[in-house]
Design an enzyme around this catalytic site. Sequence first.
Site, PDB file in Angstrom:
ATOM      1  CB  SER A  47      -8.040 -11.371  11.673  1.00 13.67           C
ATOM      2  OG  SER A  47      -7.471 -10.412  12.543  1.00 13.67           O
ATOM      3  CB  ALA A  57     -12.601  -9.122  12.795  1.00 14.70           C
ATOM      4  CE1 TYR A  71      -3.068  -1.636  14.100  1.00 19.01           C
ATOM      5  CE2 TYR A  71      -4.283  -1.219  16.133  1.00 19.01           C
ATOM      6  CZ  TYR A  71      -4.225  -1.751  14.860  1.00 19.01           C
ATOM      7  OH  TYR A  71      -5.326  -2.385  14.338  1.00 19.01           O
ATOM      8  CB  VAL A  91      -0.987   0.036   1.194  1.00 20.64           C
ATOM      9  CG1 VAL A  91      -2.133  -0.909   0.968  1.00 20.64           C
ATOM     10  CG2 VAL A  91      -0.281  -0.241   2.511  1.00 20.64           C
ATOM     11  CE  LYS A 123      -5.497   0.224  12.190  1.00 18.88           C
ATOM     12  NZ  LYS A 123      -5.737  -0.005  10.739  1.00 18.88           N
TER      13      LYS A 123
HETATM   14  P1  NAI Z   1      -4.799  -9.650   9.008  1.00 19.98           P
HETATM   15  O1  NAI Z   1      -3.384  -9.680   9.489  1.00 19.98           O
HETATM   16  O2  NAI Z   1      -5.584 -10.904   8.992  1.00 19.98           O
HETATM   17  O3  NAI Z   1      -4.843  -9.038   7.534  1.00 19.98           O
HETATM   18  C1  NAI Z   1      -4.093  -7.924   7.177  1.00 19.98           C
HETATM   19  C2  NAI Z   1      -3.637  -8.114   5.751  1.00 19.98           C
HETATM   20  O4  NAI Z   1      -2.914  -6.958   5.342  1.00 19.98           O
HETATM   21  C3  NAI Z   1      -2.671  -9.301   5.581  1.00 19.98           C
HETATM   22  O5  NAI Z   1      -3.157 -10.189   4.588  1.00 19.98           O
HETATM   23  C4  NAI Z   1      -1.358  -8.664   5.172  1.00 19.98           C
HETATM   24  O6  NAI Z   1      -0.587  -9.466   4.277  1.00 19.98           O
HETATM   25  C5  NAI Z   1      -1.836  -7.383   4.528  1.00 19.98           C
HETATM   26  N1  NAI Z   1      -0.805  -6.347   4.504  1.00 19.98           N
HETATM   27  C6  NAI Z   1       0.009  -5.971   5.514  1.00 19.98           C
HETATM   28  N2  NAI Z   1       0.838  -5.001   5.106  1.00 19.98           N
HETATM   29  C7  NAI Z   1       0.523  -4.742   3.814  1.00 19.98           C
HETATM   30  C8  NAI Z   1       1.006  -3.830   2.848  1.00 19.98           C
HETATM   31  N3  NAI Z   1       2.023  -2.983   3.132  1.00 19.98           N
HETATM   32  N4  NAI Z   1       0.442  -3.799   1.626  1.00 19.98           N
HETATM   33  C9  NAI Z   1      -0.565  -4.658   1.311  1.00 19.98           C
HETATM   34  N5  NAI Z   1      -1.054  -5.567   2.184  1.00 19.98           N
HETATM   35  C10 NAI Z   1      -0.511  -5.602   3.417  1.00 19.98           C
HETATM   36  O7  NAI Z   1      -5.506  -8.531   9.882  1.00 19.98           O
HETATM   37  P2  NAI Z   1      -7.056  -8.121  10.093  1.00 19.98           P
HETATM   38  O8  NAI Z   1      -7.382  -8.359  11.496  1.00 19.98           O
HETATM   39  O9  NAI Z   1      -7.908  -8.665   9.032  1.00 19.98           O
HETATM   40  O10 NAI Z   1      -6.911  -6.544   9.955  1.00 19.98           O
HETATM   41  C11 NAI Z   1      -7.416  -5.788   8.879  1.00 19.98           C
HETATM   42  C12 NAI Z   1      -7.386  -4.333   9.306  1.00 19.98           C
HETATM   43  O11 NAI Z   1      -8.262  -4.155  10.418  1.00 19.98           O
HETATM   44  C13 NAI Z   1      -6.033  -3.834   9.758  1.00 19.98           C
HETATM   45  O12 NAI Z   1      -5.830  -2.514   9.295  1.00 19.98           O
HETATM   46  C14 NAI Z   1      -6.121  -3.850  11.252  1.00 19.98           C
HETATM   47  O13 NAI Z   1      -5.227  -2.935  11.850  1.00 19.98           O
HETATM   48  C15 NAI Z   1      -7.571  -3.476  11.442  1.00 19.98           C
HETATM   49  N6  NAI Z   1      -8.120  -3.857  12.731  1.00 19.98           N
HETATM   50  C16 NAI Z   1      -8.373  -5.163  13.006  1.00 19.98           C
HETATM   51  C17 NAI Z   1      -8.925  -5.513  14.225  1.00 19.98           C
HETATM   52  C18 NAI Z   1      -9.306  -6.911  14.539  1.00 19.98           C
HETATM   53  O14 NAI Z   1      -9.974  -7.099  15.555  1.00 19.98           O
HETATM   54  N7  NAI Z   1      -8.930  -7.889  13.724  1.00 19.98           N
HETATM   55  C19 NAI Z   1      -9.164  -4.517  15.258  1.00 19.98           C
HETATM   56  C20 NAI Z   1      -8.941  -3.168  14.847  1.00 19.98           C
HETATM   57  C21 NAI Z   1      -8.415  -2.878  13.625  1.00 19.98           C
END
Ligand code: NAI
Length: 304
Positions: A194, A192, A160, A72, A164
């Site tokens: 994840s 979520a 972080y 990104v 955010k």
């Molecule tokens: P996840 O780790 O399962 O998925 C994140 C994805 O982003 C991964 O597939 C990773 O390869 C990709 N990624 C990381 N750096 C990247 C880059 N520079 N360019 C392209 N892709 C990249 O995490 P999740 O939980 O699905 O998180 C998604 C979003 O939600 C994140 O921004 C996270 O900070 C946010 N979030 C998630 C929460 C949760 O409860 N899971 C809570 C609050 C926020």
Amino acid sequence: MYFDGRVVVITGAGAGLGRSHALEFARRGARVVVNDLGVSTHGENTHVNSAELVAAEIRAEGGESVVNNDSVENGEAIIKTAIEHYGRVDVLVNNAGILRDSSFSKMTDDDWVQVHKVHVLGAYKTSHAAWQYMREQNYGRIINTSSAAGIYGNFGQANYSSAKSALIGLTQTLAVEGGKRNIMVNAIAPLAGSRMMATIMPERVVSALKPEFVTPLVVKLCSADNKESGSIFEVGAGWVSKLRWQRSAGVFFAPETGFSAEDVEAAWNSICDFTDAQYPSCPDDSFAQAFRNLQISLTDEAEQ
Ligand code: NAI
């Protein structure tokens, strides 16, 4: 809510929330750009093309998608994929993310910079590249993925949470600037189960907090009829809630006589009293209070 003819870009769509969003948009007729760099939660290369795996899932369900493996941080390359393959970009979900948790005393410059690069610079780059197309077509929907840590702060997440939190400011300003061009921009703070969540929660909780419970809000906010913009939502486990700022009525000290720290201390309970709370939503709501105390009319000043 159907997305036929629409092009949806989702960053970090190879896992967790992004994957869930990508599958659902494709099921609803969108052509989806599945972006993912394929990195660990910490941001290290996993050598797995997770974006391709999700694109294959979409194809298996009869949907349409294209893969992009750029970071990104090179957001313009991700938008270029959308333009080259589909000729437009209608929806952008800034979702990619990494974690580098550490108490502030132990945080390294690299922990700080890498997290800010992915979350803040990344969302800026993709949004900025998509913006010109959205403006020209008078249509755009952007979701920025914030976090409860960004809203409330959290131990071990100075990097972080500040990143955010920056996404909330970005969301609100883009909503103001995009409104006249039918570009609606909102932020979500999801919960979520994840792999990211697995770093801090037990398995029982992780499996119950399905990413699929976050996606319906994202789809709604990206639908053609959606007029909501500049808003922040907490969402998870089937719970969807909107946030707003609240401030106390405050205390007005006399500017002409001046006032001291002791005066502030004496008025502390009133300063912190939310009985007659207000809900400001723009900088003018701040200026209004200051101008009131200076006995200056905001409308008079604006006219001059
Ligand atoms: P996840 O780790 O399962 O998925 C994140 C994805 O982003 C991964 O597939 C990773 O390869 C990709 N990624 C990381 N750096 C990247 C880059 N520079 N360019 C392209 N892709 C990249 O995490 P999740 O939980 O699905 O998180 C998604 C979003 O939600 C994140 O921004 C996270 O900070 C946010 N979030 C998630 C929460 C949760 O409860 N899971 C809570 C609050 C926020």
